[in-house]
Design a protein around this motif. Sequence first.
Motif, mmCIF file in Angstrom:
data_model
loop_
_atom_site.group_PDB
_atom_site.id
_atom_site.type_symbol
_atom_site.label_atom_id
_atom_site.label_comp_id
_atom_site.label_asym_id
_atom_site.label_seq_id
_atom_site.Cartn_x
_atom_site.Cartn_y
_atom_site.Cartn_z
ATOM 1 N N TYR A 147 -1.171 87.298 13.116
ATOM 2 C CA TYR A 147 -1.615 88.633 13.516
ATOM 3 C C TYR A 147 -2.980 88.936 12.895
ATOM 4 N N ASP A 148 -2.993 89.449 11.685
ATOM 5 C CA ASP A 148 -4.278 89.805 11.080
ATOM 6 C C ASP A 148 -4.878 88.667 10.263
ATOM 7 N N GLU A 149 -4.203 87.518 10.229
ATOM 8 C CA GLU A 149 -4.746 86.392 9.468
ATOM 9 C C GLU A 149 -4.725 85.123 10.323
ATOM 10 N N PRO A 150 -5.650 85.020 11.302
ATOM 11 C CA PRO A 150 -5.661 83.819 12.149
ATOM 12 C C PRO A 150 -6.148 82.601 11.371
ATOM 13 N N ILE A 151 -5.733 81.421 11.817
ATOM 14 C CA ILE A 151 -6.151 80.204 11.109
ATOM 15 C C ILE A 151 -7.628 79.902 11.360
ATOM 16 N N ALA A 152 -8.159 80.309 12.534
ATOM 17 C CA ALA A 152 -9.574 80.039 12.846
ATOM 18 C C ALA A 152 -10.214 81.315 13.392
ATOM 19 N N TYR A 153 -11.472 81.536 13.008
ATOM 20 C CA TYR A 153 -12.116 82.784 13.438
ATOM 21 C C TYR A 153 -13.630 82.585 13.466
ATOM 22 N N ASP A 154 -14.320 83.504 14.155
ATOM 23 C CA ASP A 154 -15.786 83.518 14.193
ATOM 24 C C ASP A 154 -16.403 82.213 14.686
ATOM 25 N N GLY A 155 -16.126 81.868 15.933
ATOM 26 C CA GLY A 155 -16.715 80.649 16.482
ATOM 27 C C GLY A 155 -17.537 80.961 17.721
ATOM 28 N N TYR A 156 -17.930 79.923 18.426
ATOM 29 C CA TYR A 156 -18.645 80.135 19.682
ATOM 30 C C TYR A 156 -18.529 78.874 20.533
ATOM 31 N N LEU A 157 -18.816 79.039 21.793
ATOM 32 C CA LEU A 157 -18.798 77.913 22.697
ATOM 33 C C LEU A 157 -19.975 78.085 23.652
ATOM 34 N N ASP A 158 -20.811 77.056 23.781
ATOM 35 C CA ASP A 158 -21.929 77.123 24.718
ATOM 36 C C ASP A 158 -21.477 76.577 26.065
ATOM 37 N N ILE A 159 -21.628 77.412 27.068
ATOM 38 C CA ILE A 159 -21.135 77.075 28.402
ATOM 39 C C ILE A 159 -22.320 76.791 29.314
ATOM 40 N N GLU A 160 -22.236 75.667 30.041
ATOM 41 C CA GLU A 160 -23.303 75.337 30.983
ATOM 42 C C GLU A 160 -22.883 75.796 32.372
ATOM 43 N N LEU A 161 -23.698 76.668 32.969
ATOM 44 C CA LEU A 161 -23.403 77.143 34.318
ATOM 45 C C LEU A 161 -23.907 76.122 35.340
ATOM 46 N N SER A 162 -23.588 76.349 36.629
ATOM 47 C CA SER A 162 -23.823 75.318 37.648
ATOM 48 C C SER A 162 -25.290 74.927 37.800
ATOM 49 N N ASP A 163 -26.181 75.856 37.476
ATOM 50 C CA ASP A 163 -27.598 75.503 37.612
ATOM 51 C C ASP A 163 -28.208 75.029 36.305
ATOM 52 N N GLY A 164 -27.337 74.759 35.346
ATOM 53 C CA GLY A 164 -27.837 74.249 34.074
ATOM 54 C C GLY A 164 -28.114 75.323 33.045
ATOM 55 N N THR A 165 -27.991 76.595 33.403
ATOM 56 C CA THR A 165 -28.202 77.684 32.442
ATOM 57 C C THR A 165 -27.130 77.622 31.353
ATOM 58 N N MET A 166 -27.551 77.806 30.094
ATOM 59 C CA MET A 166 -26.584 77.815 29.002
ATOM 60 C C MET A 166 -26.217 79.256 28.675
ATOM 61 N N PHE A 167 -24.932 79.484 28.395
ATOM 62 C CA PHE A 167 -24.462 80.831 28.057
ATOM 63 C C PHE A 167 -23.538 80.713 26.863
ATOM 64 N N ARG A 168 -23.807 81.481 25.807
ATOM 65 C CA ARG A 168 -22.968 81.378 24.612
ATOM 66 C C ARG A 168 -21.836 82.407 24.661
ATOM 67 N N VAL A 169 -20.603 81.920 24.566
ATOM 68 C CA VAL A 169 -19.425 82.795 24.475
ATOM 69 C C VAL A 169 -18.962 82.787 23.022
ATOM 70 N N GLU A 170 -18.886 83.976 22.448
ATOM 71 C CA GLU A 170 -18.455 84.043 21.048
ATOM 72 C C GLU A 170 -16.942 84.132 20.957
ATOM 73 N N ILE A 171 -16.400 83.358 20.021
ATOM 74 C CA ILE A 171 -14.949 83.302 19.830
ATOM 75 C C ILE A 171 -14.593 84.198 18.646
ATOM 76 N N GLU A 172 -13.675 85.120 18.876
ATOM 77 C CA GLU A 172 -13.260 85.983 17.784
ATOM 78 C C GLU A 172 -12.272 85.271 16.875
ATOM 79 N N ARG A 173 -11.297 84.576 17.501
ATOM 80 C CA ARG A 173 -10.245 83.966 16.705
ATOM 81 C C ARG A 173 -9.470 82.963 17.530
ATOM 82 N N ALA A 174 -8.818 82.036 16.834
ATOM 83 C CA ALA A 174 -7.834 81.156 17.469
ATOM 84 C C ALA A 174 -6.635 81.198 16.546
#
Lengths: 540, 501
Positions: free
Chosen positions: B107-134
């Motif tokens: 709940y309030d103590e996730p094992i992983a937190y504060d991450g990000y994932l860079d996503i490549e869109l179809s035309d090659g544009t990069m978009f960063r999605v920030e991860i709050e927690r896993a």
Amino acid sequence: MTELNSTDSSSALIRLSAARLAQKLAAGEVTSVEVTQAFLDRIAAVDGGHRGVHAFLHVNTEEALAVAAEVDAIRAAGGAAAEELHELAGVPIAVKDLIVTIGQPTTAGSKILEGWHSPYDATVVKRLRDAKMPILGKTNLDEFAMGSSTEHSAYGPTRNPWDLDRIPGGSGGGSAAAVAAFEAPLALGTDTGGSIRQPGAVTGTVGVKPTYGSVSRYGAIAMASSLDQIGPVSRTVLDSALLHQVIGGHDPFDSTSLPDPLEDLVAAARLGNVNGMKIGIIKELHGEGYQAGVENRFNESLELLKQAGAEIVEVSCPNFKYALGAYYLIMPSEASSNLAKFDGVRYGLRVLPEEGPLTIERVMGSTRAAGFGDEVKRRIILGTYALSAGYYDAYYGSAQKVRTLIQRDFEAAFAQADVLISPTAPTTAFKLGEKLNDPLAMYLNDVATIPANMAGVPGLSLPGGLADEDGLPVGIQLLAPARQDARLYRVGAVLESLLEAQWGGPLLDRAPELTDTSLEAPSLTDAASIEAVPSHGGSH
Amino acid sequence: MTDATLSFEEAMEKYDPVLGFEVHVELNTKTKMFSSAPNVFGDEPNTNVNEVDLGMPGVLPVVNKTAIESSIKIGLALNCKIAETCRFARKNYFYPDTPKNFQTSQYDEPIAYDGYLDIELSDGTMFRVEIERAHMEEDAGKLTHMGGAAGRIQGADYSLVDYNRSGVPLVEIVTKPIQGAGSRAPELAKAYVAAVREIVKNLGVSDAKMERGNVRCDANVSLRPHGRERFGIRSETKNVNSLRAVEHAVRYEIQRHAAVLDSGEPVIQETRHWHEDTRSTTSGRAKSDADDYRYFPEPDLVPIVASREWVEELRATLPEPPAERRKRLQADWGYSDLEFRDVVNAGVMDEIEETIAAGATATVARKWWMGEIVGRAKNADVDPGQLGVKPETIVELNKMVEGGKINNKMAAEVLDGVLAGEGTPAEIVEKRGLAVVSDDGPLLEAIDAALAAQPDVADKIRGGKVQAIGAIVGGVMKATRGQADAGRVRELILQKLGVEG
């Protein structure tokens, strides 16, 4: 204790300690079948009927005798198998009906589990089976271990063998009364706020709540997971040590189980020396609010320990006054969640609503309404409220902080003393029905036992004599730091021997003889009481 | 009742979408999160259970160490911080698929937190999605509603529950609010879930089959007028279980929200159910932030301690990250940037890799997946990987074509047969009597007939206009119902007319 030989009557056999029975079994002076049958006969004689003790909810005659016969056969054959038998092999035991067992019903003292048979054994039960200890049956308790008098059992109360109109304590009144009434030499109990120690105190028996995590809880139906602990019930300190040694030690099925190997508790009980030990009186756990006769016996015990060479010091645990209040937030909070599983979906009672649609919510609701008693409902409601959004910090959160303060009080106290001492309960056994409608008065009975559960430290209660005003047993409680259970046995054994020397024998020798209720002509009330206890005396 | 929607273009003109995703990943550990019962999909109901999974009285949970390792690996692959200590909590609610009537979840103590994932869109544009927690949790059992309407709980006569899935380890990956995607929001949604799926598959910690529910997505959508900072009220569309559905569901919710806002009504905060058949969502239950699950720390479990040494050991075992893997695969396969991006966007990179591993060349694998299978998947409205084409089938079909046994047109027909469950390619060729006509006798007859039927074309060819030959070849192919080898037909026509090809 008078010595006995194999020709002794079973009435003498049942008064022997487990340690003595083990010796006689090992020496071939008596067989396990004889011993087990003697206890079964005693149960048949004193447990049922209108004025019976009613310590048992189920008697496990066939299996107990089969295990006894197996032990006897191994002994008779001799050789390596006989050598490898556990010290307590063939010594029978009763198990609180909160602990699950294959082959016998487990009710937790509740209608909601009536007729339920566990598909698995609790770890402690497995260990009893490994030691080949015949299980005599399952003992009565307050429903889901919620109570201090065993009156909250859905199957009727247990009576105190010292006075059948009085409560045997609770929640483990069945285990304590069974041992006090010589229906079993040993029993298992569970202690969440005093459910082993307080019944021990009011029945003149020994009960131990081990260090939290030192005995596996796997298979003990949870009331409050962070407080519950299984422990031994017996008539002597040594017997509790012997049983503790069987059930204790790491269990991979319980994540809160301590990894440390168990200390040699039996050796500690046999050591018997308090010379030079510091024993701390807890200022807050005696005096005002404690019955005069309780206070007198407590002071006598202190005097005896001093004479034996112990140094008596006074310690203060100022936060203990918040323990009861915090306990009644943490325990119901955890219980409200632990008891959610009893919903009629997978096992146990299922009650359909009398009218209206059969939605799952309504079936769960009517099952729980019909299956739980008032005290259980009271605690579920209390705990649900305490955990609710907006109240959590004020109730559960604050109670956890109190818990930390109590732990610190213990740390400070154990910096000054090796063992702490107090009366186990503020009063002797009260009358059946006396506090049934006054939950707060009932809760106050656990004021001296609750701090140990809140801090996870071990506690032992042993008989301290009879109160002057009512002639009923008084319990003395010893407390030790976590993982130092051995100290309890060491000091407890010394105090026990000093007290017995004073009394000229075990305290239970002074208990009134119980009449053989099996010979009573059944009356209308008998029939009613038998009907209320469907599994009693049967073997399923 | 269908909700009003605005066109996507109009919605975009007026509003700015904010997204958020909760992706549940089922781990493929041997045993369950808190019990020793097997974690296996598809067995007889209520067989992969023990007393712990059934919530029997007296049971206690024990944490699965492999599940913790898998969770840490996922956290690391998502560029998260790994908590040095963390705990489980109890989420209390009564529901019959949850045997204890509480879910053991972080709940309030996730094992992983504060991450990000860079996503490549179809035309090659990069978009960063920030991860709050896993965070880690256990799956619930599966309810099947019997009687009544179409398996829905409303109106069902009774429900059956299968606890095989109860206690299966899950990692829930929660993003921070995703802003700035604009009209690319639906595409980003699909690409993000695809990226998470790729990561957990690549790590080997999940079977990652969306059709089996190994990866499940809850998509949060809200709209706000352009230029406003405060978020709008969100809806949470549950269990969107294919990549295409993620894209469609986000697009639909944007259009629906826009219509609600346009009408001057407030958006209701609620869960929505995605319906693949109508490609729309319907209202589930109202969900407010005040839902009271009475969380408290799980007293039956001790805190999980992830020492830095352990985390670094696990980091060292991480496989090549997907972005690097893509670079490597493109180089190995010799695809152009455009070809490779098409493959990735079509979601068939893994399938092509498997097909090459089964013995096909990179060119052949691409030809089949991009040329035949992607189109069929689109028609069937499923992800290409879910169509059921085995790499071995492609290799076998290709062998038949290269051996001249069948032509490309027939191969496509055989593929349809395989997908229709008619048997192996060889069996279908046999059954349907498909084989290239290689005996010149019948071909010459057909050529004579075709030349006789179109004498003017024959004259043109004779006169040197070889490109006119198509009409004659077509006539022959028609006469032979496509079973002739077109190349051989061409040769024979030229021979017959005495023209050099």
